[in-house]
Design a protein around this motif. Sequence first.
Motif, short mmCIF file in Angstrom:
data_model
loop_
_atom_site.label_atom_id
_atom_site.label_comp_id
_atom_site.label_asym_id
_atom_site.label_seq_id
_atom_site.Cartn_x
_atom_site.Cartn_y
_atom_site.Cartn_z
N ARG A 120 33.84 60.96 47.56
CA ARG A 120 32.85 62.03 47.74
C ARG A 120 31.66 61.77 46.81
NH1 ARG A 120 37.67 64.54 46.91
NH2 ARG A 120 36.96 65.24 44.87
N PRO A 121 30.55 62.45 47.03
CA PRO A 121 29.41 62.30 46.12
C PRO A 121 29.82 62.57 44.68
CG PRO A 121 28.75 63.53 48.07
CD PRO A 121 30.24 63.35 48.15
N SER A 122 29.39 61.72 43.78
CA SER A 122 29.67 61.79 42.33
C SER A 122 31.13 61.58 41.96
CB SER A 122 29.18 63.11 41.74
OG SER A 122 27.79 63.25 41.97
N GLU A 123 31.97 61.23 42.91
CA GLU A 123 33.39 61.00 42.61
C GLU A 123 33.60 59.57 42.13
OE1 GLU A 123 37.81 61.50 44.65
OE2 GLU A 123 36.07 61.31 45.97
N SER A 124 34.59 59.40 41.25
CA SER A 124 34.96 58.08 40.73
C SER A 124 36.44 57.85 40.96
CB SER A 124 34.67 57.98 39.24
OG SER A 124 33.29 58.04 38.98
N GLU A 125 36.81 56.59 41.00
CA GLU A 125 38.22 56.20 41.06
C GLU A 125 38.45 55.10 40.04
OE1 GLU A 125 41.76 54.70 44.06
OE2 GLU A 125 39.71 54.71 44.81
N ASP A 126 39.46 55.29 39.17
CA ASP A 126 39.84 54.29 38.18
C ASP A 126 40.94 53.42 38.79
OD1 ASP A 126 38.15 55.73 36.60
OD2 ASP A 126 39.64 56.29 35.12
N LEU A 127 40.68 52.12 38.85
CA LEU A 127 41.65 51.18 39.38
C LEU A 127 42.07 50.21 38.28
CD1 LEU A 127 39.55 50.51 42.53
CD2 LEU A 127 41.84 51.44 42.62
N THR A 128 43.35 50.17 37.98
CA THR A 128 43.83 49.21 36.99
C THR A 128 43.95 47.86 37.68
OG1 THR A 128 45.01 50.91 35.77
CG2 THR A 128 45.68 48.64 35.39
N ALA A 129 43.23 46.89 37.16
CA ALA A 129 43.25 45.53 37.70
C ALA A 129 44.21 44.70 36.85
CB ALA A 129 41.85 44.93 37.67
N ARG A 130 45.24 44.17 37.48
CA ARG A 130 46.18 43.24 36.84
C ARG A 130 46.05 41.93 37.59
NH1 ARG A 130 48.94 48.13 37.18
NH2 ARG A 130 49.39 49.04 35.16
N LEU A 131 45.30 41.02 37.02
CA LEU A 131 44.89 39.81 37.72
C LEU A 131 45.57 38.58 37.13
CD1 LEU A 131 41.12 40.77 37.75
CD2 LEU A 131 42.78 41.16 39.58
N LYS A 132 46.38 37.91 37.94
CA LYS A 132 47.04 36.68 37.49
C LYS A 132 46.09 35.51 37.69
CE LYS A 132 51.77 37.96 38.66
NZ LYS A 132 52.93 37.61 39.52
N LEU A 133 45.91 34.73 36.62
CA LEU A 133 45.12 33.51 36.74
C LEU A 133 46.03 32.40 37.25
CD1 LEU A 133 42.95 33.61 33.48
CD2 LEU A 133 42.59 34.73 35.68
N PRO A 134 45.45 31.35 37.84
CA PRO A 134 46.28 30.25 38.32
C PRO A 134 47.10 29.64 37.17
CG PRO A 134 44.04 30.04 39.14
CD PRO A 134 44.03 31.15 38.13
N LYS A 135 48.27 29.14 37.50
CA LYS A 135 49.15 28.53 36.52
C LYS A 135 48.39 27.45 35.76
CE LYS A 135 53.82 26.80 36.10
NZ LYS A 135 55.04 26.44 36.85
N GLY A 136 48.47 27.50 34.41
CA GLY A 136 47.79 26.52 33.56
C GLY A 136 46.35 26.87 33.23
N GLN A 137 45.81 27.93 33.83
CA GLN A 137 44.41 28.33 33.63
C GLN A 137 44.30 29.38 32.53
OE1 GLN A 137 41.23 27.68 35.58
NE2 GLN A 137 40.59 28.52 33.63
#
Length: 146
Positions: A96-113
């Motif tokens: 909705r107007p002026s609404e926010s959503e907090d999303l927790t990002a759990r991001l796996k990097l490639p193996k060895g990176q």
Amino acid sequence: MRTTSKYVLLATTLVGGLYAGIASAIVGLSGSWDGVTQHCTGVGENLRCRVTGVFVATNPGDERAVRSVLRFFLSEDDTLDENNLLLNERHLKALRPSESEDLTARLKLPKGQIGTGLFVIGQLDAENDVQEGNEDNNIIVTPPLQ
């Protein structure tokens, strides 16, 4: 009466005439990062790193923004381009107007990176589902990872 159009026709009666103009309804998405950290375990070929942070998506407009796709990329610079690695994709609820959503990002990097010195880029409305007046604020970049 609620309009579903991007434009609203305004008509006002003036002395001796009629004035008509068009006012734009603003729809949009913007975002920010909060608390981005990197945590790694293992060594060499067994190195596994994960980047965690909160991505805050906001609708700064005055009309509802439809459900859309949010993509996360790993990048050597702060520019989204074809050289970036797609890490994850999430669906963002309609806002909705002026609404926010907090999303927790759990991001796996490639193996060895390891991500140190690299950037995570959040791309709002990745499939252009939201008809926005300003598409320039859809790319949100973290500071270089520590």
